[in-house]
Enzyme design. Sequence first.
Site, mmCIF file in Angstrom:
data_model
loop_
_atom_site.group_PDB
_atom_site.id
_atom_site.type_symbol
_atom_site.label_atom_id
_atom_site.label_comp_id
_atom_site.label_asym_id
_atom_site.label_seq_id
_atom_site.Cartn_x
_atom_site.Cartn_y
_atom_site.Cartn_z
ATOM 1 N N THR A 214 -4.145 5.110 -0.751
ATOM 2 C CA THR A 214 -3.708 6.105 -1.745
ATOM 3 C C THR A 214 -2.325 5.761 -2.280
ATOM 4 O O THR A 214 -2.048 5.894 -3.478
ATOM 5 C CB THR A 214 -3.703 7.510 -1.126
ATOM 6 O OG1 THR A 214 -5.004 7.786 -0.593
ATOM 7 C CG2 THR A 214 -3.367 8.555 -2.166
ATOM 8 N N ASP B 195 -10.867 4.828 -7.493
ATOM 9 C CA ASP B 195 -10.718 5.036 -6.059
ATOM 10 C C ASP B 195 -12.099 5.064 -5.396
ATOM 11 O O ASP B 195 -13.099 5.437 -6.029
ATOM 12 C CB ASP B 195 -10.002 6.372 -5.819
ATOM 13 C CG ASP B 195 -9.555 6.543 -4.381
ATOM 14 O OD1 ASP B 195 -9.563 5.555 -3.631
ATOM 15 O OD2 ASP B 195 -9.194 7.678 -4.009
#
Length: 749
Positions: free
Chosen positions: A44, A230
Amino acid sequence: MTHSPNPSSDRPDYLQRLNPEQRAAIETTDGPLLVLAGAGTGKTRVLTTRFAHILLSGRARPHQILAVTFTNKAAREMRERIGAILGTPVEGLWLGTFHALCARMLRRHAEYVGLSSGFTILDTDDQLRLLKQVIEPLRIDAKRWPPQGILGVIQRWKDRGLTPERVTPAEDTDFANGQCRAAYAAYQARLIQLNACDFGDLMLHVTEILRTRPDVLAQYHRLFRYILVDEYQDTNTIQYLWLRLLAQREGQSANICCVGDDDQSIYSWRGAEVENILRFERDFPGAVIVRLERNYRSTAQILGAASGLIAHNDGRLGKTLRPGREDSSGEKVRVVAVWDSDDEARMVGEEIARLRAGGHSLAEMAILVRAGFQTRAFEERLIALGVPYRVVGGLRFYERAEIRDALAYMRVLSQPADDLAFERIINVPRRGIGAAALQKFHAVARVGNMPLTQAVQDMLAGGEIKGRAREPMAALMDCLQRGRDALPREGHVVVVETLLEEAGYIDMWKADPSPEAPGRVDNLKELVRALADFESLEGFLEHVALVMENEENAGDARVSLMTLHGAKGLEFDTVFLPGWEEGVFPSQRTLDEGGLKGLEEERRLAYVGITRARHRAIISHAASRRIYGNWQSAIPSRFIEELPDEHVATSGAASQARTRTFGHAPEFSQAFPVVARRARMTEALARGTAPDAASGARSAAAAFGAGERVFHQKFGYGTVTSVDGSRLEIAFEKAGSKRVLDQFIEKIS
């Protein structure tokens, strides 16, 4: 092409705290980039810092970056982190989930698929109501082919990018007698008439627009200079097609960065395709691959065990996690052998109590199971010990709908005057009883001052229940009465199992095509197993009532109990991984349906489970499991054999602990790569026959006789009182009378 990091001292402050691989992933801004981010490697941080870096280096404005996540939570977190790096909130971002971004695009171009920009997005209830309307003219039997099942087929087609016109006969299904394609076409046509779409349409419509309207696609090619994705390993077919359309440009290099971990692709049952990440280099020639292998979560022993396990998978791009912290030595992964599931629950409970006494926070402990039915034994043990817990991502075992239904059947069986329980089961499965009929039953009961069950019996006898409801209601009442009559003779375990079968409740879930249905059936099997621990049905129901009344006064300090699928993305100091046996984990159902591909996904799931642990991972397997009151042998999971010796410490019963001999080939090595070698006992139980019956081996009658002294590893010494084929009734000295298979019994000479 794998990228080698190129360190430089002249970097902005936000890059200084990153390791070389993380910086390479951020500073490789042009061209296609795949970031293989292992568990705990700072995925992240890389994604958000890369976004900020593109903005701060002047390569793009905020609205020129498309950033795609899988959850709204991830999107919010990314937005906040980007704002923190930039020092100011960022507006105008194309940042969100696949469906949120596609909804925004579809509002702009709705006319190309026959909608207006004010279209409505239907929820599940509205979708089902609409589908029921359109399938009625097709004369599809809704009882045999539930609308939920047809809707599930339609959604799976949408996830694969198939419009009704593209569903070929080969793509069609036997469900609903091959009429799903016609139902799909009618359903889509009706949606257009209503200026509406469902969740699956958001991506399907936008992908169709991009595919068929080059002018619209060109607009987005001009708009988005960079694309960030992602959890790329979790993309399904339609998400993959949408991304590829937006990223691939004629004569230009695609500025797409996908972050993911092929070793954590565990959602194929939701349509995820691990092949999407595996073929990234083929889709985007010249792609750079950066591997993030420095794990900042787990100890070296945990990482070594996880890496050694996942290395057995062939379908992976390859990386090896290594510790990124200074204090990363830690204790070995423990593999504990126990006798049975009750022993396993005791072991876990005692370990939790020991750690708690030593100051370990309950909030930093988790029990991760392969399937929901496994939670019952641990829930009951934690309650007995007074250890607060929470079931994450699901309901407590006795709060699940199918368990409450089954308990209602038991309550009516035990106490016919239990009107609340009878109301719950009267139309589950459907028996043609509507609100008006139920009101009439209540009216008769009030007038006669009698329970609902008696009112229904009287109305059946008097011919007052007519039409399609009469036969199923009569069958239900007969089932209940037969069960009450059989309780003293057959025992509560057999009676409850028979009642749920004959009432059609088990078949209702077996016929349900939803992904959750097999798990519900497993939960019902576990409920029947739980009955065997109690002397009577009344005793079990009293126990359940006390369990469900258990108060939680411990605030947030609770042990987390969840499935391995639900644990992805989480981390704990201590993780318990129970039930590592063939057929349980890897799941027999997954092996049967998925073959080698299914086995590799199960191994990835094991990898995910181990890497949830920061300091301590405890794996356990049982020597036997109980099925409907009988014990069967269990084989340790092949995944245990695949753990590297140097990172594992074994303990438990010596006869059951993992044996390690230098040069010894693992039991589940190349000779048995896919299909679990189930014990003959398991197969026999599945057939309902004695294990050796097919081969003509000795029968129980020949080997054992009434009055003989015997020994059982769980129940101890006893005397055979009767023989029924391979099943023996034995009066045990301490455990009382039990019915067990002869394979588990030894003669005492």
